[in-house]
Design a protein around this motif. Structure first.
Motif, PDB file in Angstrom:
ATOM      1  N   THR A   1      44.062  23.233  55.965  1.00 46.38           N
ATOM      2  CA  THR A   1      43.792  24.031  55.076  1.00 46.38           C
ATOM      3  C   THR A   1      44.967  25.095  54.875  1.00 46.38           C
ATOM      4  O   THR A   1      46.145  25.196  55.049  1.00 46.38           O
ATOM      5  CB  THR A   1      42.566  25.202  55.944  1.00 46.38           C
ATOM      6  N   TRP A   2      44.795  26.362  54.500  1.00 45.24           N
ATOM      7  CA  TRP A   2      45.650  27.534  53.938  1.00 45.24           C
ATOM      8  C   TRP A   2      45.486  28.814  54.697  1.00 45.24           C
ATOM      9  O   TRP A   2      44.081  29.036  55.352  1.00 45.24           O
ATOM     10  CB  TRP A   2      46.065  27.660  52.442  1.00 45.24           C
TER      11      TRP A   2
ATOM     12  N   VAL B   1      41.484  37.224  50.201  1.00 43.04           N
ATOM     13  CA  VAL B   1      40.294  36.418  49.816  1.00 43.04           C
ATOM     14  C   VAL B   1      39.100  37.250  50.452  1.00 43.04           C
ATOM     15  O   VAL B   1      38.083  37.589  49.490  1.00 43.04           O
ATOM     16  CB  VAL B   1      40.283  35.032  50.267  1.00 43.04           C
ATOM     17  N   SER B   2      39.302  37.555  51.176  1.00 42.87           N
ATOM     18  CA  SER B   2      38.251  38.688  51.062  1.00 42.87           C
ATOM     19  C   SER B   2      38.079  39.825  50.396  1.00 42.87           C
ATOM     20  O   SER B   2      36.635  40.282  50.362  1.00 42.87           O
ATOM     21  CB  SER B   2      38.759  39.228  52.641  1.00 42.87           C
ATOM     22  N   VAL B   3      39.187  40.043  49.688  1.00 39.74           N
ATOM     23  CA  VAL B   3      38.848  41.751  49.145  1.00 39.74           C
ATOM     24  C   VAL B   3      37.675  41.029  48.288  1.00 39.74           C
ATOM     25  O   VAL B   3      37.214  41.418  47.404  1.00 39.74           O
ATOM     26  CB  VAL B   3      40.638  42.361  48.792  1.00 39.74           C
TER      27      VAL B   3
ATOM     28  N   ILE C   1      47.501  27.029  45.119  1.00 39.52           N
ATOM     29  CA  ILE C   1      47.104  28.551  43.973  1.00 39.52           C
ATOM     30  C   ILE C   1      46.301  27.572  43.724  1.00 39.52           C
ATOM     31  O   ILE C   1      45.368  28.356  43.320  1.00 39.52           O
ATOM     32  CB  ILE C   1      48.464  27.990  43.066  1.00 39.52           C
ATOM     33  N   GLY C   2      45.282  26.816  43.558  1.00 39.25           N
ATOM     34  CA  GLY C   2      44.164  26.557  43.457  1.00 39.25           C
ATOM     35  C   GLY C   2      43.216  26.496  44.045  1.00 39.25           C
ATOM     36  O   GLY C   2      42.211  27.224  43.519  1.00 39.25           O
ATOM     37  N   GLU C   3      44.021  26.657  45.332  1.00 36.38           N
ATOM     38  CA  GLU C   3      42.585  26.924  46.208  1.00 36.38           C
ATOM     39  C   GLU C   3      42.307  28.706  46.219  1.00 36.38           C
ATOM     40  O   GLU C   3      41.487  29.070  46.336  1.00 36.38           O
ATOM     41  CB  GLU C   3      43.186  26.949  47.846  1.00 36.38           C
ATOM     42  N   LEU C   4      43.395  29.405  46.183  1.00 36.05           N
ATOM     43  CA  LEU C   4      43.505  30.723  45.214  1.00 36.05           C
ATOM     44  C   LEU C   4      42.697  31.180  44.542  1.00 36.05           C
ATOM     45  O   LEU C   4      42.087  32.058  45.169  1.00 36.05           O
ATOM     46  CB  LEU C   4      44.302  31.449  45.363  1.00 36.05           C
TER      47      LEU C   4
ATOM     48  N   GLY D   1      43.848  36.855  42.332  1.00 36.55           N
ATOM     49  CA  GLY D   1      44.718  36.313  40.691  1.00 36.55           C
ATOM     50  C   GLY D   1      46.164  35.860  41.527  1.00 36.55           C
ATOM     51  O   GLY D   1      46.666  36.214  42.563  1.00 36.55           O
ATOM     52  N   THR D   2      46.930  34.812  40.731  1.00 38.34           N
ATOM     53  CA  THR D   2      48.163  34.790  41.009  1.00 38.34           C
ATOM     54  C   THR D   2      49.242  34.117  40.215  1.00 38.34           C
ATOM     55  O   THR D   2      49.850  33.487  40.294  1.00 38.34           O
ATOM     56  CB  THR D   2      47.413  32.248  41.579  1.00 38.34           C
TER      57      THR D   2
END
Length: 348
Positions: free
Chosen positions: A37-38, A47-49, A72-75, A81-82
């Protein structure tokens, strides 16, 4: 914050890594496989926010390869935003985690030397563009620990955010296994914290990252609130620019059983949260980051600092029930726990 009805973005900055963990509660390579995982403090906060409904952007340096593409795809799947992620030299950092259980402690092995973030340096990021729509900037004490150039870059980042009048937060996140490049944590973090409004820490962070001592025994099963109030007052006295200091209170009874709460000091009022007994921990890695994300969300959207503190503690309490670094709970689920429903009954 802006007068615009559109919330400004919470920008987080640091290193994200490939996380490799054995299945379940196995030891390293007990089975010849890892769950991939990451994870990484600042990415976890983003991710939380984003999961709580605020716009969030994560900034880092990664190589140009398929692993970085997958990250990047997972985020993006989490609505993070990436667009300001920089492609650079080096490689993806990796960390291995062996989740503990009962009296067996968790273990972490880092493999992040010469990663893209470790090689990144001041000038590699366009802070004017990154911070254009930002209302909050968050980083941690992990980035300055990985290399001298990353430490310089972390200082550049908070100075850039402060110069734009953006609220700056920093989770001190002391990692003794990373501070190997020459300077000690307190030599670096003392300067960085001068540009920070909101500090998040535990008692070890305050002592190791800022050199401020506290008479705290985290293994006793009981933490004195008076001691933590004295510690908070020492930190804010030494760094009067800090507007809010939040300290997580973890009572480590075993790897599977922790008491969990937090306190907050704003230079005037000392606030304490509700206390949770977490008796069957699935994964505590990322719990502090879920607290940070919850606190940022709470301070931006809720009516009082007490409400923000309670939301952060409840969010991080829930995170202990999930494997992996990322928090995957919504605001409604956190608020359900806040209302007192921690029974775990099926909701249908």
């Amino acid at each position: 914050m802006s007068n615009s009805t559109t919330p400004q973005t919470v920008v987080t900055f640091g290193e994200i890594m490939l996380r490799l963990a054995p299945p379940g509660f196995e030891r390293f390579l007990q089975s010849p496989s890892f769950v991939a995982t990451w994870g990484g403090g600042e990415a976890n906060v983003a991710v939380s926010v984003a999961g709580f409904g605020l716009p969030a952007s994560f900034v880092t340096a990664v190589p140009s390869n398929p692993l970085a593409d997958a990250m990047i795809g997972e985020l993006r799947r989490f609505n993070v935003g990436t667009s300001h992620i920089v492609r650079g030299k080096g490689r993806m950092g990796v960390y291995f985690v062996e989740p503990g259980a009962n009296q067996r402690a968790s273990k972490v092995v880092y493999d992040r030397e010469n990663s893209s973030m470790a090689l990144a340096k001041p000038g590699d990021f366009d802070w004017n563009a990154i911070l254009e729509n930002a209302g909050w900037f968050h980083t941690t004490g992990i980035t300055p620990a990985i290399s001298a150039s990353a430490a310089d870059l972390a200082l550049e980042s908070v100075k850039a955010a402060r110069a734009k009048g953006i609220t700056v937060s920093c989770d001190l996140n002391y990692r003794k296994n990373l501070w190997k490049w020459g300077k000690q944590a307190h030599e670096v973090m003392g300067e960085l914290v001068k540009h920070v409004d909101v500090v998040i820490a535990n008692e070890e962070d305050c002592q190791a990252a800022l050199g401020i001592q506290a008479d705290v025994d985290v293994h006793s099963g009981h933490l004195s609130h008076d001691v933590y109030r004295a510690l908070a007052e020492k930190v804010v006295s030494a760094h009067p620019n800090i507007k809010t200091l939040a300290i997580t209170l973890r009572e480590s009874k075993s790897a599977s059983h922790n008491g969990w709460s937090a306190c907050l000091f704003d230079g005037k009022d000392f606030l304490l949260s509700r206390h949770y007994e977490i008796t069957h921990i699935v994964d505590r890695v990322g719990g502090g980051d879920s607290f940070a994300g919850g606190l940022i969300y709470g301070l931006l959207t809720l009516g009082s600092k007490q409400e923000a503190l309670e939301f952060a503690v409840a969010a991080s309490c829930l995170k202990h029930s999930l494997p992996g670094d990322f928090n995957r709970f919504s605001t409604d689920e956190v608020k359900t726990l806040l209302k007192g429903d921690g029974s775990g009954r099926v909701q249908r």
